[in-house]
Design a protein around this motif. Structure first.
Motif, PDB file in Angstrom:
ATOM      1  N   LEU A 114      -9.636 -12.920  -4.678  1.00  9.34           N
ATOM      2  CA  LEU A 114     -10.065 -14.062  -3.871  1.00  9.34           C
ATOM      3  C   LEU A 114     -11.250 -13.582  -3.051  1.00  9.34           C
ATOM      4  O   LEU A 114     -11.123 -12.628  -2.277  1.00  9.34           O
ATOM      5  CB  LEU A 114      -8.922 -14.527  -2.965  1.00  9.34           C
ATOM      6  N   TRP A 115     -12.414 -14.235  -3.184  1.00  9.12           N
ATOM      7  CA  TRP A 115     -13.673 -13.670  -2.714  1.00  9.12           C
ATOM      8  C   TRP A 115     -14.423 -14.648  -1.817  1.00  9.12           C
ATOM      9  O   TRP A 115     -14.566 -15.823  -2.163  1.00  9.12           O
ATOM     10  CB  TRP A 115     -14.530 -13.308  -3.924  1.00  9.12           C
ATOM     11  N   GLN A 116     -14.880 -14.165  -0.666  1.00  8.00           N
ATOM     12  CA  GLN A 116     -15.823 -14.908   0.171  1.00  8.00           C
ATOM     13  C   GLN A 116     -17.228 -14.326   0.024  1.00  8.00           C
ATOM     14  O   GLN A 116     -18.184 -15.028  -0.270  1.00  8.00           O
ATOM     15  CB  GLN A 116     -15.412 -14.850   1.645  1.00  8.00           C
ATOM     16  N   ASP A 117     -17.341 -13.015   0.280  1.00  8.66           N
ATOM     17  CA  ASP A 117     -18.586 -12.278   0.083  1.00  8.66           C
ATOM     18  C   ASP A 117     -18.217 -10.824  -0.106  1.00  8.66           C
ATOM     19  O   ASP A 117     -17.025 -10.477  -0.136  1.00  8.66           O
ATOM     20  CB  ASP A 117     -19.573 -12.490   1.242  1.00  8.66           C
ATOM     21  N   ASN A 118     -19.207  -9.960  -0.238  1.00  6.76           N
ATOM     22  CA  ASN A 118     -18.919  -8.578  -0.583  1.00  6.76           C
ATOM     23  C   ASN A 118     -18.237  -7.790   0.526  1.00  6.76           C
ATOM     24  O   ASN A 118     -17.780  -6.661   0.287  1.00  6.76           O
ATOM     25  CB  ASN A 118     -20.204  -7.870  -1.010  1.00  6.76           C
ATOM     26  N   ASP A 119     -18.157  -8.353   1.722  1.00  5.76           N
ATOM     27  CA  ASP A 119     -17.447  -7.717   2.824  1.00  5.76           C
ATOM     28  C   ASP A 119     -16.146  -8.431   3.175  1.00  5.76           C
ATOM     29  O   ASP A 119     -15.458  -8.026   4.108  1.00  5.76           O
ATOM     30  CB  ASP A 119     -18.338  -7.649   4.066  1.00  5.76           C
ATOM     31  N   HIS A 120     -15.798  -9.489   2.436  1.00  6.26           N
ATOM     32  CA  HIS A 120     -14.599 -10.273   2.729  1.00  6.26           C
ATOM     33  C   HIS A 120     -13.974 -10.728   1.419  1.00  6.26           C
ATOM     34  O   HIS A 120     -14.429 -11.692   0.804  1.00  6.26           O
ATOM     35  CB  HIS A 120     -14.939 -11.492   3.594  1.00  6.26           C
ATOM     36  N   TRP A 121     -12.924  -9.998   0.993  1.00  7.75           N
ATOM     37  CA  TRP A 121     -12.235 -10.350  -0.234  1.00  7.75           C
ATOM     38  C   TRP A 121     -10.822  -9.758  -0.210  1.00  7.75           C
ATOM     39  O   TRP A 121     -10.492  -8.928   0.628  1.00  7.75           O
ATOM     40  CB  TRP A 121     -13.007  -9.878  -1.469  1.00  7.75           C
ATOM     41  N   PHE A 122     -10.027 -10.204  -1.182  1.00  5.66           N
ATOM     42  CA  PHE A 122      -8.613  -9.829  -1.256  1.00  5.66           C
ATOM     43  C   PHE A 122      -8.256  -9.766  -2.732  1.00  5.66           C
ATOM     44  O   PHE A 122      -8.479 -10.729  -3.467  1.00  5.66           O
ATOM     45  CB  PHE A 122      -7.785 -10.889  -0.533  1.00  5.66           C
ATOM     46  N   GLY A 123      -7.734  -8.619  -3.202  1.00  5.41           N
ATOM     47  CA  GLY A 123      -7.508  -8.484  -4.627  1.00  5.41           C
ATOM     48  C   GLY A 123      -6.249  -7.731  -4.984  1.00  5.41           C
ATOM     49  O   GLY A 123      -5.713  -6.938  -4.204  1.00  5.41           O
ATOM     50  N   VAL A 124      -5.786  -7.958  -6.213  1.00 13.09           N
ATOM     51  CA  VAL A 124      -4.660  -7.218  -6.786  1.00 13.09           C
ATOM     52  C   VAL A 124      -4.956  -7.050  -8.270  1.00 13.09           C
ATOM     53  O   VAL A 124      -5.378  -7.992  -8.941  1.00 13.09           O
ATOM     54  CB  VAL A 124      -3.315  -7.943  -6.527  1.00 13.09           C
ATOM     55  N   TRP A 125      -4.781  -5.791  -8.778  1.00 12.19           N
ATOM     56  CA  TRP A 125      -5.181  -5.507 -10.148  1.00 12.19           C
ATOM     57  C   TRP A 125      -4.418  -4.321 -10.717  1.00 12.19           C
ATOM     58  O   TRP A 125      -3.859  -3.496  -9.995  1.00 12.19           O
ATOM     59  CB  TRP A 125      -6.681  -5.206 -10.213  1.00 12.19           C
ATOM     60  N   ALA A 126      -4.407  -4.252 -12.043  1.00 13.43           N
ATOM     61  CA  ALA A 126      -3.924  -3.065 -12.736  1.00 13.43           C
ATOM     62  C   ALA A 126      -5.071  -2.061 -12.802  1.00 13.43           C
ATOM     63  O   ALA A 126      -6.247  -2.432 -12.804  1.00 13.43           O
ATOM     64  CB  ALA A 126      -3.441  -3.422 -14.131  1.00 13.43           C
ATOM     65  N   LEU A 127      -4.721  -0.768 -12.877  1.00 15.19           N
ATOM     66  CA  LEU A 127      -5.760   0.269 -12.870  1.00 15.19           C
ATOM     67  C   LEU A 127      -5.210   1.571 -13.423  1.00 15.19           C
ATOM     68  O   LEU A 127      -4.004   1.765 -13.550  1.00 15.19           O
ATOM     69  CB  LEU A 127      -6.289   0.492 -11.464  1.00 15.19           C
ATOM     70  N   GLY A 128      -6.162   2.474 -13.732  1.00 14.49           N
ATOM     71  CA  GLY A 128      -5.839   3.862 -14.008  1.00 14.49           C
ATOM     72  C   GLY A 128      -6.479   4.734 -12.954  1.00 14.49           C
ATOM     73  O   GLY A 128      -7.409   4.310 -12.250  1.00 14.49           O
ATOM     74  N   ASN A 129      -6.018   5.962 -12.833  1.00 16.46           N
ATOM     75  CA  ASN A 129      -6.575   6.886 -11.840  1.00 16.46           C
ATOM     76  C   ASN A 129      -7.706   7.699 -12.470  1.00 16.46           C
ATOM     77  O   ASN A 129      -8.311   7.287 -13.467  1.00 16.46           O
ATOM     78  CB  ASN A 129      -5.487   7.770 -11.253  1.00 16.46           C
ATOM     79  N   ASP A 130      -8.013   8.850 -11.920  1.00 13.28           N
ATOM     80  CA  ASP A 130      -9.085   9.694 -12.449  1.00 13.28           C
ATOM     81  C   ASP A 130      -8.555  10.849 -13.293  1.00 13.28           C
ATOM     82  O   ASP A 130      -9.293  11.787 -13.592  1.00 13.28           O
ATOM     83  CB  ASP A 130      -9.958  10.227 -11.316  1.00 13.28           C
ATOM     84  N   GLY A 131      -7.279  10.783 -13.662  1.00 13.84           N
ATOM     85  CA  GLY A 131      -6.703  11.822 -14.513  1.00 13.84           C
ATOM     86  C   GLY A 131      -6.293  13.081 -13.791  1.00 13.84           C
ATOM     87  O   GLY A 131      -5.933  14.073 -14.445  1.00 13.84           O
ATOM     88  N   ASN A 132      -6.298  13.065 -12.476  1.00 13.04           N
ATOM     89  CA  ASN A 132      -5.983  14.262 -11.703  1.00 13.04           C
ATOM     90  C   ASN A 132      -4.665  14.062 -10.958  1.00 13.04           C
ATOM     91  O   ASN A 132      -4.588  13.228 -10.063  1.00 13.04           O
ATOM     92  CB  ASN A 132      -7.108  14.560 -10.717  1.00 13.04           C
ATOM     93  N   PRO A 133      -3.582  14.763 -11.277  1.00 18.30           N
ATOM     94  CA  PRO A 133      -3.529  15.826 -12.285  1.00 18.30           C
ATOM     95  C   PRO A 133      -3.283  15.300 -13.699  1.00 18.30           C
ATOM     96  O   PRO A 133      -3.554  15.979 -14.674  1.00 18.30           O
ATOM     97  CB  PRO A 133      -2.349  16.673 -11.817  1.00 18.30           C
ATOM     98  N   THR A 134      -2.727  14.085 -13.811  1.00 17.38           N
ATOM     99  CA  THR A 134      -2.520  13.478 -15.126  1.00 17.38           C
ATOM    100  C   THR A 134      -2.926  12.018 -15.036  1.00 17.38           C
ATOM    101  O   THR A 134      -3.064  11.456 -13.939  1.00 17.38           O
ATOM    102  CB  THR A 134      -1.046  13.574 -15.562  1.00 17.38           C
ATOM    103  N   TRP A 135      -3.079  11.383 -16.198  1.00 18.75           N
ATOM    104  CA  TRP A 135      -3.429   9.962 -16.203  1.00 18.75           C
ATOM    105  C   TRP A 135      -2.207   9.126 -15.864  1.00 18.75           C
ATOM    106  O   TRP A 135      -1.122   9.331 -16.401  1.00 18.75           O
ATOM    107  CB  TRP A 135      -3.986   9.565 -17.563  1.00 18.75           C
ATOM    108  N   ARG A 137      -0.968   4.972 -14.813  1.00 17.85           N
ATOM    109  CA  ARG A 137      -1.263   3.542 -14.734  1.00 17.85           C
ATOM    110  C   ARG A 137      -0.568   2.968 -13.514  1.00 17.85           C
ATOM    111  O   ARG A 137       0.567   3.340 -13.204  1.00 17.85           O
ATOM    112  CB  ARG A 137      -0.782   2.837 -16.003  1.00 17.85           C
ATOM    113  N   GLY A 138      -1.224   2.062 -12.810  1.00 13.09           N
ATOM    114  CA  GLY A 138      -0.640   1.489 -11.612  1.00 13.09           C
ATOM    115  C   GLY A 138      -1.086   0.061 -11.391  1.00 13.09           C
ATOM    116  O   GLY A 138      -1.849  -0.511 -12.170  1.00 13.09           O
ATOM    117  N   VAL A 139      -0.572  -0.508 -10.316  1.00 18.71           N
ATOM    118  CA  VAL A 139      -1.007  -1.810  -9.825  1.00 18.71           C
ATOM    119  C   VAL A 139      -1.341  -1.634  -8.356  1.00 18.71           C
ATOM    120  O   VAL A 139      -0.531  -1.100  -7.589  1.00 18.71           O
ATOM    121  CB  VAL A 139       0.066  -2.901 -10.005  1.00 18.71           C
ATOM    122  N   GLU A 140      -2.533  -2.055  -7.970  1.00 17.74           N
ATOM    123  CA  GLU A 140      -3.036  -1.794  -6.633  1.00 17.74           C
ATOM    124  C   GLU A 140      -3.409  -3.090  -5.930  1.00 17.74           C
ATOM    125  O   GLU A 140      -3.891  -4.042  -6.540  1.00 17.74           O
ATOM    126  CB  GLU A 140      -4.278  -0.907  -6.737  1.00 17.74           C
ATOM    127  N   GLY A 141      -3.190  -3.088  -4.610  1.00 23.54           N
ATOM    128  CA  GLY A 141      -3.661  -4.167  -3.762  1.00 23.54           C
ATOM    129  C   GLY A 141      -4.690  -3.647  -2.791  1.00 23.54           C
ATOM    130  O   GLY A 141      -4.579  -2.535  -2.282  1.00 23.54           O
TER     131      GLY A 141
END
Length: 464
Positions: A114-135, A137-141
């Motif tokens: 949900l977006w107003q501008d680049n300094d005001h937004w609210f999000g939830v998404w699936a993601l991966g990390n940077d592989g450190n120490p292992t890969w 998968r998560g869900v982040e808010g």
């Protein structure tokens, strides 16, 4: 996972007088092209692609397309958000696993914003990390609601400890709610039972309502790394519907005499790691789970809330316990808040310090971190007070405590006077816990909450 908790942000009656879906057009993504309600924005670097399978919208970001607060290089499709309040947007994300072999591009994210501008937004998404120490998968808010454009510090609610990691379920459902009480982000692994992954927030720059303006709904993807291939995100649908909220009058006294929290009076936020909220034995009982801390930009504690009366003078008092916290972890505690948003509030809490002592702590925050005041008294080995209060007199807020509900001690004497009164406030009761070091679990007890809207000054009497 055992974190599946249902969000009870609702009463038996639905309060949605300002609800309007007219400007938002739901989409099952069953056609061969993007609906006219949507616009597509390529990434930087360019080369992100969208497609249509006949059952799903597909999005694949170009490698190097980042999303991290002031970095806004991701790709998305966008349309106007619904009007009014007390609505939710739900999407289903299929087969997105950025940790799979052949993918594994750092911080590849895909989800809902949900977006107003680049300094005001609210999000939830699936993601991966940077592989450190292992890969993993998560869900982040995450959210950004910043007083200073493109600032690189003092954000809230971002990072690994804001995510649910090691999520193996596929698909995942993602939800954003906009209610009278603020914004919420949720995830589900079955489309029915929902987990809070974003905490309750409001837009600090719009104190009267707490909302963003000119809101857009975005389906987004980013992948800032260049060490792998971004996975394709498949969106099955995006839908909207109403959200029920408490309907009781603001400032409703509660003796917690029943067997469950009254949903007509209270909403609740179960913490970033789901905690326990229950009513039994004449008390509201809150048991915070691990990592539900509360301090400055760490804003994760489990809480219940109701609207505060809009009056010049207000005293809100709670009888609380336990009055001994020596057996629990450092900085475990519970307290009472008068809350406008995550950057503007007055609070008082009973805590166990890292020295094993008891402390009463008052925090006054105003205008982000520009006006931050902490007032504390260390009680050592003495019991904690059984009564906590916040006294509002115009724009002066005073946190107080008492051992007998007769004699009150202020932290500090005279309180703090804000430049303007807090607006659209909530009364919140919360419990917090810092880490997972083991030991007994604290259960905070709130025996009752009472509101007093008198001025505290008696009428003059004329005597002859």
């Amino acid at each position: 996972m055992n974190r599946l908790k249902t969000l009870f942000l609702m009463g038996s009656a639905l309060s949605c007088a300002s609800l309007s879906f007219g400007q938002f057009v739901a989409d099952e993504f069953n056609g061969g092209s993007l609906g006219t309600q949507w616009t597509f924005q390529d990434s930087d670097p360019v080369g992100s692609v969208i497609g249509h399978t006949g059952t799903h919208l597909s999005i694949e970001a170009m490698e190097g397309a980042d999303l991290f607060f002031f970095i806004d290089k991701y790709t998305y499709v966008q349309q106007d958000a619904p009007g009014g309040t007390n609505w939710e947007i739900v999407t289903k994300l299929d087969d997105f696993d950025p940790t799979a072999a052949g993918k594994q591009n750092n911080w590849n994210k895909c989800g809902l914003m949900l977006w107003q501008d680049n300094d005001h937004w609210f999000g939830v998404w699936a993601l991966g990390n940077d592989g450190n120490p292992t890969w993993r998968r998560g869900v982040e808010g995450a959210y950004n609601s910043d007083f200073v454009a493109n600032r690189t510090e003092n954000w809230h609610e971002w990072g690994g400890d804001q995510a649910y990691w090691d999520v193996t379920q596929n698909p995942v459902w993602l939800k954003i709610q906009k209610t009278e009480n603020g914004y919420f982000g949720l995830v589900s692994y079955d489309g029915t039972t929902w987990i809070q992954v974003n905490r309750l927030i409001r837009n600090s720059q719009n104190a009267a309502t707490g909302y963003f303006t000119n809101e857009k709904i975005r389906l987004i993807q980013s992948g800032p790394g260049t060490n792998g291939q971004n996975d394709v995100g498949l969106f099955d649908f995006i839908r909207t519907g109403p959200v029920a909220v408490p309907t009781a009058s603001a400032g409703t006294n509660d003796e917690f005499a029943g067997t469950s929290l009254d949903p007509l009076v209270w909403g609740k936020h179960e913490g970033i790691e789901a905690s326990t909220i229950a009513v039994s034995g004449g008390a509201l009982r809150i048991t915070p789970a691990n990592f539900n801390d509360q301090w400055g930009g760490i804003d994760k504690a489990v809480r219940v809330f109701q609207k505060a009366p809009v009056v010049p003078n207000l005293k809100v008092t709670a009888k609380v316990g336990p009055t001994e916290l020596f057996n629990f972890q450092n900085w475990t505690g519970y307290g009472l808040w008068l809350w406008q948003d995550q950057n503007d509030y007055a609070s008082i809490a009973n805590l166990r310090t890292d020295a094993g002592a008891h402390m009463v702590q008052a925090v006054y925050q105003r205008a982000d971190s520009n006006e931050w005041n902490v007032d504390e008294i260390n009680l050592g080995g003495d019991p904690l007070p059984a009564y906590l209060r916040i006294d509002k007199a115009g724009s002066t807020y005073t946190a107080q405590y008492s051992f007998d509900n007769v004699t009150w001690i202020s932290l500090p004497n005279g309180g703090h006077t804000y430049s303007t009164e807090l607006q659209n406030t909530q009364v919140q009761l919360l419990g917090k816990k810092v880490n997972d070091n083991g030991g007994p679990q604290m259960t905070a007890e709130f025996d009752w909450v009472h509101f007093d809207t008198s001025s505290g000054v008696g009428d003059w009497q004329l005597y002859n």
